[in-house]
Every structure is written in structure tokens, then in C-alpha cells.
Design a protein around this motif. Sequence first.
Motif, short mmCIF file in Angstrom:
data_model
loop_
_atom_site.label_atom_id
_atom_site.label_comp_id
_atom_site.label_asym_id
_atom_site.label_seq_id
_atom_site.Cartn_x
_atom_site.Cartn_y
_atom_site.Cartn_z
N GLN A 160 -8.03 4.24 -0.28
CA GLN A 160 -8.28 2.83 0.47
C GLN A 160 -7.10 2.15 0.47
O GLN A 160 -7.06 1.07 1.38
N ARG A 161 -5.74 2.51 -0.20
CA ARG A 161 -4.84 1.66 -0.09
C ARG A 161 -3.95 2.47 0.90
O ARG A 161 -2.62 1.91 0.90
N ILE A 162 -4.28 3.59 1.40
CA ILE A 162 -3.33 4.15 2.42
C ILE A 162 -3.27 3.34 3.58
O ILE A 162 -4.38 3.57 4.32
N ILE A 163 -2.16 3.16 4.25
CA ILE A 163 -2.27 2.35 5.42
C ILE A 163 -1.69 3.24 6.39
O ILE A 163 -1.79 2.82 7.67
N ALA A 164 -1.11 4.34 6.39
CA ALA A 164 -0.48 5.10 7.30
C ALA A 164 -0.58 6.60 6.70
O ALA A 164 0.02 6.86 5.51
N SER A 165 -0.75 7.43 7.63
CA SER A 165 -0.65 9.06 6.98
C SER A 165 -0.28 9.87 8.31
O SER A 165 -0.96 9.53 9.52
N HIS A 166 0.35 10.86 7.88
CA HIS A 166 0.55 12.02 8.99
C HIS A 166 1.20 13.07 8.40
O HIS A 166 1.69 13.26 7.25
N HIS A 167 0.78 14.36 8.88
CA HIS A 167 0.99 15.76 8.75
C HIS A 167 1.98 16.09 9.60
O HIS A 167 1.74 16.17 10.67
N LEU A 168 3.37 16.63 9.09
CA LEU A 168 4.35 17.27 9.79
C LEU A 168 3.83 18.64 10.28
O LEU A 168 3.72 19.38 9.36
N GLU A 169 3.95 18.96 11.73
CA GLU A 169 3.56 20.17 12.08
C GLU A 169 4.88 20.94 12.04
O GLU A 169 6.15 20.36 12.50
N ALA A 170 4.79 22.17 12.49
CA ALA A 170 6.07 23.06 12.79
C ALA A 170 6.55 22.83 14.00
O ALA A 170 5.74 22.47 14.83
N LEU A 171 7.69 23.31 14.34
CA LEU A 171 8.31 23.11 15.57
C LEU A 171 7.58 24.23 16.75
O LEU A 171 7.27 25.31 16.18
N ASP A 172 7.19 23.68 17.76
CA ASP A 172 6.91 24.94 18.67
C ASP A 172 8.15 25.66 19.11
O ASP A 172 9.15 25.60 18.97
N GLU A 173 7.50 26.65 20.32
CA GLU A 173 8.70 27.62 20.51
C GLU A 173 10.01 26.98 21.39
O GLU A 173 11.20 27.06 21.13
N GLU A 174 9.64 25.94 22.30
CA GLU A 174 10.71 25.38 22.89
C GLU A 174 11.50 24.42 22.02
O GLU A 174 12.68 24.10 22.20
N GLY B 63 0.58 -1.32 -0.14
CA GLY B 63 -0.04 -0.16 0.26
C GLY B 63 0.90 1.20 -0.03
O GLY B 63 2.01 1.06 -0.38
N PHE B 64 0.13 2.32 0.56
CA PHE B 64 0.86 3.49 0.16
C PHE B 64 0.94 4.21 1.91
O PHE B 64 -0.08 4.16 2.82
N ILE B 65 2.10 5.00 2.09
CA ILE B 65 2.45 5.74 3.39
C ILE B 65 2.50 7.07 2.93
O ILE B 65 2.98 7.51 1.77
#
Length: 380
Positions: A182-196, A44-46
Motif C-alpha cells: 500500500q505504500r508503493i507509489i511507483a513501480s516499474h520492471h526493466l525490460e531487455a533491449l530489443d534488436e534495434e 513511501g517506496f519506489i
Amino acid sequence: MYDTYYGLSGRPFQLTPDPEFYFESSSHKKALSYLGYGLNQAEGFIVITGEVGAGKSTLVAHLMKRIDRSAMSVAHVVTSALDGEELIHVVAQSFGLEIDGKDKATALGAIERFLQDEARAGRRCLLIVDECQNLDFTALEELRMLSNFQLGSHPLLQSLLLGQPEFRRTLAHHPDLDQLRQRIIASHHLEALDEEEVEQYIRHRLARVGWDDRPLFEDDLLPALYAATGGIPRRVNQVMNRLLLLGAIEEQDTIGTAMLDAVMEEMSADQSRGSAAQVASPSGEADAVEPSDTHDLDKVPASEVAALLAQRDARTAELEAAIGELQSAGTQRHPNGKDPELEKSLRRIEARMEEQERSFRHVLTMLIEWLEDEGSREAA
């Protein structure tokens, strides 16, 4: 240049992805977990998305260091606006396959045979497609069709798709991408760094090159830098590069918000420079340089840096001598008081010196960045 001045073993804020400087923010840690889970499924797809400069490529470079390359064949495609047929040929080339002619069926056949041979040899195949927001619908459909290749019940190809936020929206809402979704088995959106995390990120990268608190940072610098960059790692790198370069040019061992303001002003001017730039001339007057001439600075040879320095120093000495003469004349005319005309002349000359110094520093910064980008660091 600044790495030598501050005693660093390298430049910690280069814009090109380098797994040696990988920093694991909370969002990157989650992304790596999703990647690990997805790769274990071997099909599948990541999907990993994020803003420009959020660290997608650095994350993948870090992942590649952890993969056993003897057990996995990896192809990496950085896309432009490809249609389906073009994408198939690019994938074939990325796996090292030579395809005679431009026939799509021939390319597909060669890819399938390659995937089968790899599976029989006990190796998995991973296709990494970067900048997926540039792909049109037919190309995404071809990626889905490639995921259909099997040897018996064993899937032959897994794909990792990287893209900007608009690609995430396309996947979520395009009416004709149901089968791919339907073939996406994992997905994530990278967020920006916080101040710390921005502070931790900067100190982490500096530590990798032997930083020993030189330069020091004023207490309010890093919060201000976070506000200026929004926590996007590539923007942080851009600003830190300029800050350290400015610190080295001005021989400063402490970096503060005043220097940050100067850097942000210069970067803003670089981006919006549409009118004539002002570059000091030997006569002391400002010569207009059209935007096309500004871009030609990258053609200036390294020897011109010394000439610029000598020119600036000569003009500065000339202006300082003029100030001295005016001060002496004013003292003779008004030994017990101030001469308004003298003070006015002094302020005008000092303003010209400050403007000249600012223009010269901008040109010198561009020259040094060009020299270092070209690998001529000794010349820089």
C-alpha cells in the motif's frame, strides 16, 4: 589492450555500472519517469525490478548524477540474506552512523535522530536497497517500519527498492506484505533491449570512447549478437568485450559472426568447464589442467605472458618446419602426383596447430582480462 589497438580512449563495455555510458532505452526512459514522479512525492517506496544485468544499477547511478546531493542524503545498501535486525544496523552504517553494540533499539533511535536532524536542515533522505530479493520477510517489515518515521506530518525517509523478478513476485503475492504494498507509489520492471536498441546501445557506448568505425562490423553481426544475448545489457557487454579482445589479438579490423561464434563457444566452455582443460605444453602434447588449476591462472604474473608467447611461437615454428620437410619429401617421392600418407600427416599436424592456437588464445584472453581487471593495463 583492445582499446589501444583500435584507438579508443577507454573500454566501453566494462561490467561495472558507469553513468557516463548511460543508454536510455524505451524501458529505461519509463523507469526514469517513474523515479522522477516517485521522488517528487517524497515518501513511501519506489520499486524497480529487472533481470540480472538489465541495467538497474546503471539507472540508479545515472539518477544520482541528477540529484542535488546538498539537498538530499542518500544511503545505498546492497543486501545479502539479512534479517530485520541486521538490516537496521546496515542502514545505520550506510548513513554514516556509529552504533555501539548490536542493540536494535539503539540503532533505530540513532536513525530517527539523524533523519530528524536532516529534515530540520532542509535535506531529504533516500535509502536505496539493492538486491531486495535476498531480504527475508522480517527485513522487509523493518523497511516498512522505517517509513513510519515522521517530523510532525512530514515523512522523514523514502526508499528505492531494486530487485530481480522474484522480488516483484514476492511483493505481489506474499500474504503478509499488504501494508508495504500500500505504500508503493511507483513501480516499474526493466525490460531487455530489443534488436534495434542493441545496435544503438553498442554504437552509443563506442561513440563515447571515440570510435571511428574501427573495427567495422559485418552486417549480420549485431542481429546475431542480439540473439545470443537476449538484449540484456550486461551480457552484451560481456560478449562485446570478448569480441574486441579477440579482434585485437588476431589483428582484425572487421568483426564478424565467425568471431562471435568462437567467443560464444569459449564463454560456454568457461561456464561449463568441469573436466580437464587442455593447455599446450612445450613438448607439443596437451597437459591436463584441473578446474582448480584453471582458476589459479589469475595468480600468473604478467611476465608469464611473454613466456607463453615465446613458447607458442617456438612450437609453431617447429611444426611449420616439419610441414616443410614433409612437403619436400613428398615432392621428391611423388613429383607428378599426391602422396596420401603425406596429406594425412599434414592434416594431422595442421589440426594440432589449430588446437594449440585455440588453447593458447583462451589462456591469453584470461590473462589479459585479469591484468586489466587488476588495473595493470600497461602490463597487459
